[in-house]
Design an enzyme around this catalytic site. Sequence first.
Site, PDB file in Angstrom:
ATOM      1  N   PRO A   2      14.203 -58.642 -42.090  1.00  0.00           N
ATOM      2  CA  PRO A   2      14.036 -59.057 -43.480  1.00  0.00           C
ATOM      3  C   PRO A   2      14.924 -58.216 -44.399  1.00  0.00           C
ATOM      4  O   PRO A   2      14.910 -56.988 -44.336  1.00  0.00           O
ATOM      5  CB  PRO A   2      12.551 -58.800 -43.754  1.00  0.00           C
ATOM      6  CG  PRO A   2      11.908 -58.800 -42.403  1.00  0.00           C
ATOM      7  CD  PRO A   2      12.941 -58.230 -41.476  1.00  0.00           C
ATOM      8  N   GLU A   3      15.723 -58.884 -45.222  1.00  0.00           N
ATOM      9  CA  GLU A   3      16.564 -58.193 -46.183  1.00  0.00           C
ATOM     10  C   GLU A   3      15.956 -58.378 -47.570  1.00  0.00           C
ATOM     11  O   GLU A   3      14.845 -58.885 -47.703  1.00  0.00           O
ATOM     12  CB  GLU A   3      18.002 -58.710 -46.078  1.00  0.00           C
ATOM     13  CG  GLU A   3      18.613 -58.411 -44.705  1.00  0.00           C
ATOM     14  CD  GLU A   3      20.097 -58.728 -44.609  1.00  0.00           C
ATOM     15  OE1 GLU A   3      20.735 -58.938 -45.658  1.00  0.00           O
ATOM     16  OE2 GLU A   3      20.626 -58.768 -43.484  1.00  0.00           O
ATOM     17  N   LYS A  57      14.060 -52.511 -50.059  1.00  0.00           N
ATOM     18  CA  LYS A  57      13.275 -53.338 -49.136  1.00  0.00           C
ATOM     19  C   LYS A  57      11.857 -52.797 -48.946  1.00  0.00           C
ATOM     20  O   LYS A  57      11.176 -53.163 -47.991  1.00  0.00           O
ATOM     21  CB  LYS A  57      14.001 -53.447 -47.796  1.00  0.00           C
ATOM     22  CG  LYS A  57      15.337 -54.183 -47.915  1.00  0.00           C
ATOM     23  CD  LYS A  57      15.889 -54.644 -46.588  1.00  0.00           C
ATOM     24  CE  LYS A  57      16.298 -53.504 -45.700  1.00  0.00           C
ATOM     25  NZ  LYS A  57      16.936 -53.981 -44.449  1.00  0.00           N
ATOM     26  N   ARG A 260      27.934 -53.592 -37.087  1.00  0.00           N
ATOM     27  CA  ARG A 260      27.275 -54.838 -37.483  1.00  0.00           C
ATOM     28  C   ARG A 260      28.232 -56.012 -37.299  1.00  0.00           C
ATOM     29  O   ARG A 260      29.438 -55.882 -37.535  1.00  0.00           O
ATOM     30  CB  ARG A 260      26.820 -54.782 -38.948  1.00  0.00           C
ATOM     31  CG  ARG A 260      25.899 -53.618 -39.277  1.00  0.00           C
ATOM     32  CD  ARG A 260      24.633 -53.603 -38.447  1.00  0.00           C
ATOM     33  NE  ARG A 260      23.803 -54.768 -38.687  1.00  0.00           N
ATOM     34  CZ  ARG A 260      22.902 -54.868 -39.658  1.00  0.00           C
ATOM     35  NH1 ARG A 260      22.725 -53.856 -40.501  1.00  0.00           N
ATOM     36  NH2 ARG A 260      22.164 -55.946 -39.793  1.00  0.00           N
TER      37      ARG A 260
END
Length: 270
Positions: A2-3, A57, A260
């Site tokens: 979740p971002e 976050k 990434r």
Amino acid sequence: MPELPEVEVSRQGISPWLTGIKVTRVVVRDGRLRWPVPGEIQELVDLTIHRVSRRAKYLLLETDFGTAILHLGMSGSLRVLDIGTPAEKHDHVDIELANGKLLRLNDPRRFGALLWTREPAEAHALLAKLGPEPLTDAFNADYLRERAKGRSTAIKTFLMDNQVVVGVGNIYANEALYAAGIHPKRAAGNISAERLGTLVAEIKRVLAEAIRQGGTTLKDFTSADGKPGYFVQQLQVYGRGGQPCFHCHTLLSEIRLGQRTTVFCSHCQR
């Protein structure tokens, strides 16, 4: 993972059920998360949650006497359910409320967190050094230009540094750089003020649209009501390595940058 948009969607989903409501019980079935759930979390019992806010976050359940800090980690999710709803696998914590509801944390991979602080939340070690929120006026072209000055770091890696700006995770960094026409490996300090201004605008647009669409569901994320996010249908580059660019039809490149996955168009992004 979740971002920021997914966490904001979760905040919006749970806030109406928690705000102004007293906590009646905290049930910790398994506290072995990223950091062990502290025994002090029981101090939340009999306190009223006055506000559900978000910093980066992290979700903050604010009371007059302390703040519960929640992080969803890699695969965590929050659901608002009726008290008495049977727990399922990976349902680690319930926060029961005086309105007959409970907030349930499910986290299969256990990289989430639930912490408690009596001090102002912004002074907590996890929050104190964070950069500005991307959807606020504090994140603007002048700020980004000043932070980027003299930096040789690749712009995508630079954007994902939460001391520069919070919440621009991998999905949204890919998408914003594509929309701004900036190559992800370009040195942050070698981008003109005008292009940085475009990038700031695209970061804000992409994040705001993702929130409006309910986030991006790839594997794990669902919102507080169990619904998926639909921004995945709007993705221009993320997850599309080797497929044609929607604008010029060049095959999208996929590389590893800062450990990434990074996807970009070598023709449209310079």
